[in-house]
Design a protein around this motif. Sequence first.
Motif, PDB file in Angstrom:
ATOM      1  N   ARG A  92       0.859  -1.184   0.000  1.00 46.79           N
ATOM      2  CA  ARG A  92       0.000   0.000   0.000  1.00 46.79           C
ATOM      3  C   ARG A  92       0.897   1.236   0.000  1.00 46.79           C
ATOM      4  NH1 ARG A  92      -3.767   0.244   5.003  1.00 46.79           N
ATOM      5  NH2 ARG A  92      -5.005  -1.169   3.727  1.00 46.79           N
ATOM      6  N   GLY A  93       0.618   2.115  -0.921  1.00 46.08           N
ATOM      7  CA  GLY A  93       1.413   3.343  -1.015  1.00 46.08           C
ATOM      8  C   GLY A  93       0.709   4.500  -0.345  1.00 46.08           C
ATOM      9  N   TYR A  94       1.489   5.367   0.288  1.00 48.42           N
ATOM     10  CA  TYR A  94       0.927   6.520   0.981  1.00 48.42           C
ATOM     11  C   TYR A  94       1.413   7.788   0.292  1.00 48.42           C
ATOM     12  CZ  TYR A  94      -0.018   3.093   4.609  1.00 48.42           C
ATOM     13  OH  TYR A  94      -0.471   1.996   5.295  1.00 48.42           O
ATOM     14  N   TYR A  95       0.484   8.668  -0.030  1.00 53.04           N
ATOM     15  CA  TYR A  95       0.812   9.869  -0.768  1.00 53.04           C
ATOM     16  C   TYR A  95       0.236  11.101  -0.074  1.00 53.04           C
ATOM     17  CZ  TYR A  95       1.792   6.583  -4.571  1.00 53.04           C
ATOM     18  OH  TYR A  95       2.280   5.549  -5.331  1.00 53.04           O
ATOM     19  N   ARG A  96       0.933  12.214  -0.233  1.00 56.70           N
ATOM     20  CA  ARG A  96       0.432  13.518   0.202  1.00 56.70           C
ATOM     21  C   ARG A  96       0.395  14.451  -0.981  1.00 56.70           C
ATOM     22  NH1 ARG A  96       3.708  13.331   4.844  1.00 56.70           N
ATOM     23  NH2 ARG A  96       2.510  12.973   6.733  1.00 56.70           N
ATOM     24  N   CYS A  97      -0.566  15.341  -0.966  1.00 59.04           N
ATOM     25  CA  CYS A  97      -0.606  16.386  -1.986  1.00 59.04           C
ATOM     26  C   CYS A  97       0.613  17.287  -1.784  1.00 59.04           C
ATOM     27  CB  CYS A  97      -1.895  17.191  -1.876  1.00 59.04           C
ATOM     28  SG  CYS A  97      -2.049  18.475  -3.137  1.00 59.04           S
ATOM     29  N   THR A  98       1.283  17.599  -2.884  1.00 63.55           N
ATOM     30  CA  THR A  98       2.514  18.378  -2.778  1.00 63.55           C
ATOM     31  C   THR A  98       2.258  19.863  -2.562  1.00 63.55           C
ATOM     32  OG1 THR A  98       2.592  18.665  -5.166  1.00 63.55           O
ATOM     33  CG2 THR A  98       3.795  16.797  -4.239  1.00 63.55           C
ATOM     34  N   SER A  99       1.034  20.281  -2.758  1.00 64.97           N
ATOM     35  CA  SER A  99       0.742  21.700  -2.582  1.00 64.97           C
ATOM     36  C   SER A  99       0.884  22.101  -1.118  1.00 64.97           C
ATOM     37  CB  SER A  99      -0.680  21.997  -3.064  1.00 64.97           C
ATOM     38  OG  SER A  99      -1.003  23.338  -2.847  1.00 64.97           O
ATOM     39  N   ALA A 100       1.497  23.263  -0.917  1.00 64.33           N
ATOM     40  CA  ALA A 100       1.692  23.745   0.446  1.00 64.33           C
ATOM     41  C   ALA A 100       0.341  23.981   1.111  1.00 64.33           C
ATOM     42  CB  ALA A 100       2.510  25.032   0.423  1.00 64.33           C
ATOM     43  N   ALA A 101       0.264  23.681   2.369  1.00 62.28           N
ATOM     44  CA  ALA A 101      -0.929  23.914   3.181  1.00 62.28           C
ATOM     45  C   ALA A 101      -2.112  23.059   2.747  1.00 62.28           C
ATOM     46  CB  ALA A 101      -1.327  25.392   3.166  1.00 62.28           C
ATOM     47  N   CYS A 102      -1.872  22.121   1.904  1.00 56.46           N
ATOM     48  CA  CYS A 102      -2.935  21.180   1.520  1.00 56.46           C
ATOM     49  C   CYS A 102      -2.562  19.825   2.105  1.00 56.46           C
ATOM     50  CB  CYS A 102      -3.082  21.087   0.004  1.00 56.46           C
ATOM     51  SG  CYS A 102      -4.376  19.956  -0.518  1.00 56.46           S
ATOM     52  N   VAL A 125      -4.196  16.955   1.996  1.00 54.48           N
ATOM     53  CA  VAL A 125      -4.916  15.812   1.462  1.00 54.48           C
ATOM     54  C   VAL A 125      -3.963  14.639   1.297  1.00 54.48           C
ATOM     55  CG1 VAL A 125      -6.223  14.938  -0.497  1.00 54.48           C
ATOM     56  CG2 VAL A 125      -6.579  17.267   0.301  1.00 54.48           C
ATOM     57  N   LYS A 126      -4.445  13.495   1.703  1.00 58.55           N
ATOM     58  CA  LYS A 126      -3.649  12.283   1.581  1.00 58.55           C
ATOM     59  C   LYS A 126      -4.403  11.274   0.740  1.00 58.55           C
ATOM     60  CE  LYS A 126      -2.097  12.916   6.281  1.00 58.55           C
ATOM     61  NZ  LYS A 126      -2.270  12.391   7.634  1.00 58.55           N
ATOM     62  N   LYS A 127      -3.670  10.390   0.206  1.00 59.59           N
ATOM     63  CA  LYS A 127      -4.325   9.256  -0.435  1.00 59.59           C
ATOM     64  C   LYS A 127      -3.500   8.005  -0.272  1.00 59.59           C
ATOM     65  CE  LYS A 127      -2.879   9.619  -5.296  1.00 59.59           C
ATOM     66  NZ  LYS A 127      -3.414   9.736  -6.670  1.00 59.59           N
ATOM     67  N   ARG A 128      -4.216   6.917  -0.272  1.00 57.41           N
ATOM     68  CA  ARG A 128      -3.574   5.604  -0.184  1.00 57.41           C
ATOM     69  C   ARG A 128      -3.922   4.836  -1.440  1.00 57.41           C
ATOM     70  NH1 ARG A 128      -5.823   3.866   5.593  1.00 57.41           N
ATOM     71  NH2 ARG A 128      -7.333   3.015   4.161  1.00 57.41           N
ATOM     72  N   VAL A 129      -2.960   4.140  -1.940  1.00 55.37           N
ATOM     73  CA  VAL A 129      -3.164   3.376  -3.164  1.00 55.37           C
ATOM     74  C   VAL A 129      -2.764   1.940  -2.923  1.00 55.37           C
ATOM     75  CG1 VAL A 129      -2.490   3.112  -5.565  1.00 55.37           C
ATOM     76  CG2 VAL A 129      -2.750   5.398  -4.593  1.00 55.37           C
ATOM     77  N   GLU A 130      -3.660   1.056  -3.218  1.00 58.23           N
ATOM     78  CA  GLU A 130      -3.364  -0.367  -3.049  1.00 58.23           C
ATOM     79  C   GLU A 130      -4.171  -1.172  -4.038  1.00 58.23           C
ATOM     80  OE1 GLU A 130      -5.159  -1.866   0.751  1.00 58.23           O
ATOM     81  OE2 GLU A 130      -5.789   0.207   0.803  1.00 58.23           O
ATOM     82  N   ARG A 131      -3.780  -2.364  -4.223  1.00 57.33           N
ATOM     83  CA  ARG A 131      -4.543  -3.261  -5.092  1.00 57.33           C
ATOM     84  C   ARG A 131      -5.488  -4.097  -4.253  1.00 57.33           C
ATOM     85  NH1 ARG A 131      -4.162  -3.125 -10.272  1.00 57.33           N
ATOM     86  NH2 ARG A 131      -2.402  -1.935 -11.097  1.00 57.33           N
ATOM     87  N   TYR A 167      -8.969   8.578  -0.760  1.00 54.14           N
ATOM     88  CA  TYR A 167      -8.625   9.981  -0.537  1.00 54.14           C
ATOM     89  C   TYR A 167      -9.099  10.409   0.832  1.00 54.14           C
ATOM     90  CZ  TYR A 167      -7.633  10.305  -5.482  1.00 54.14           C
ATOM     91  OH  TYR A 167      -7.110  10.122  -6.731  1.00 54.14           O
ATOM     92  N   GLU A 168      -8.327  11.270   1.442  1.00 59.10           N
ATOM     93  CA  GLU A 168      -8.701  11.788   2.748  1.00 59.10           C
ATOM     94  C   GLU A 168      -8.439  13.284   2.794  1.00 59.10           C
ATOM     95  OE1 GLU A 168      -7.313   9.514   6.048  1.00 59.10           O
ATOM     96  OE2 GLU A 168      -7.271  11.255   7.343  1.00 59.10           O
ATOM     97  N   GLY A 169      -9.460  14.026   3.122  1.00 62.73           N
ATOM     98  CA  GLY A 169      -9.336  15.474   3.192  1.00 62.73           C
ATOM     99  C   GLY A 169      -9.783  16.141   1.915  1.00 62.73           C
ATOM    100  N   LYS A 170      -9.806  17.452   1.959  1.00 62.95           N
ATOM    101  CA  LYS A 170     -10.238  18.237   0.806  1.00 62.95           C
ATOM    102  C   LYS A 170      -9.101  19.121   0.341  1.00 62.95           C
ATOM    103  CE  LYS A 170     -14.223  20.232   0.654  1.00 62.95           C
ATOM    104  NZ  LYS A 170     -15.299  21.152   1.070  1.00 62.95           N
ATOM    105  N   HIS A 171      -8.923  19.183  -0.952  1.00 66.28           N
ATOM    106  CA  HIS A 171      -7.887  20.060  -1.498  1.00 66.28           C
ATOM    107  C   HIS A 171      -8.247  21.518  -1.225  1.00 66.28           C
ATOM    108  CE1 HIS A 171      -5.433  17.108  -3.627  1.00 66.28           C
ATOM    109  NE2 HIS A 171      -6.541  16.509  -3.980  1.00 66.28           N
ATOM    110  N   THR A 172      -7.262  22.288  -0.884  1.00 62.89           N
ATOM    111  CA  THR A 172      -7.479  23.714  -0.621  1.00 62.89           C
ATOM    112  C   THR A 172      -7.114  24.548  -1.839  1.00 62.89           C
ATOM    113  OG1 THR A 172      -5.237  23.918   0.234  1.00 62.89           O
ATOM    114  CG2 THR A 172      -6.993  23.401   1.824  1.00 62.89           C
TER     115      THR A 172
END
Length: 289
Positions: A166-176, A178-184, A196-201
């Motif tokens: 399972r891969g863990y990702y964060r949005c690269t935008s500052a102050a955002c 939002v995270k997401k997890r990717v898995e099969r 996806y978790e959170g809302k993009h700002t």
Amino acid sequence: MESKSMVKWENLPFSYYFPASYTSTGMWQDFSCELGDNSSWGFMEMLGVQDSTPSIFDILQSSTPTHDQTSLASKPSEVVNQPTTPNSSAISSATNDEQIGKGVDHEEEDEQQKTQKQLKPKKKCEKRQREARFAFMTKSEVDHLEDGYRWRKYGQKSVKNSSFPRGYYRCTSAACNVKKRVERSMSDPSIVVTTYEGKHTHPSTVMSRQAASTGLPPPGPSFFDAASLVWQRPFIPHHSPFSTHLSYTNPTTPSVTEISRFRTTTSALLTDHSLLQDILVPSIVKKES
DNA sequence: CGGGTTTGACCGGCGC
DNA sequence: GCGCCGGTCAAACCCG
């Protein structure tokens, strides 16, 4: 029940507009959303909800553009405690179990706390609230689906009883945050589960750059975001053909029965942006202010 | 050199 | 209390 309008579903992390011709009896399980014209590039149906649940319109119109996740989740939480119907697909149920059943309490720890994590013990009494999460199940050979945002991978873990990490990702935008997890999917390795978790700002970086330079909608499905005055790309992974299952998860209720499916049906519209321009420009925009 | 990925270590929650 | 497990950190590494 039928209406034609643009509805912004603020509950989704992507400011998702439905340029829609809705037909619905008001119940989730009867809801369908034809996007665009007759050939519609997508539709959505809600499954697994009892008659007593609020209508999709109640939920759409009661949601507010705020980061207060309790308000965001208040309506769906009424839905969530309902038992699933036998119609709920096994794969969606599996997603619910996988995504919600486990503890994720420290996911939203703020950055300051994180940096100090190994220096100071965290206060025990502060039980952090979970963000609303959305899980997309997409048939794709590619793990990390293009969604218009830029992500930085910050971790990868093997998951118990699964041969896929399972891969863990964060949005690269500052102050955002939002995270997401990717898995099969364990049950079907051809399916990618993206949570996806959170809302993009901020708007989608990929789309806004192009829109800013041309003033025209970019190729592919798009909508005009009245809030930011730019063309945006609705969240649809750009791999075709594919089908996507979408499940909404409530942060306060670990058991989820609200299951929806989202399926794209054509690839032709992905390239016909002149048609989409006609279709997707809203004449009426329903939106909380 | 800056930004993204990899990967082992660490932390906290949870069940037994 | 202990071990398991998911989530995160951060140093090392990679790459354009």
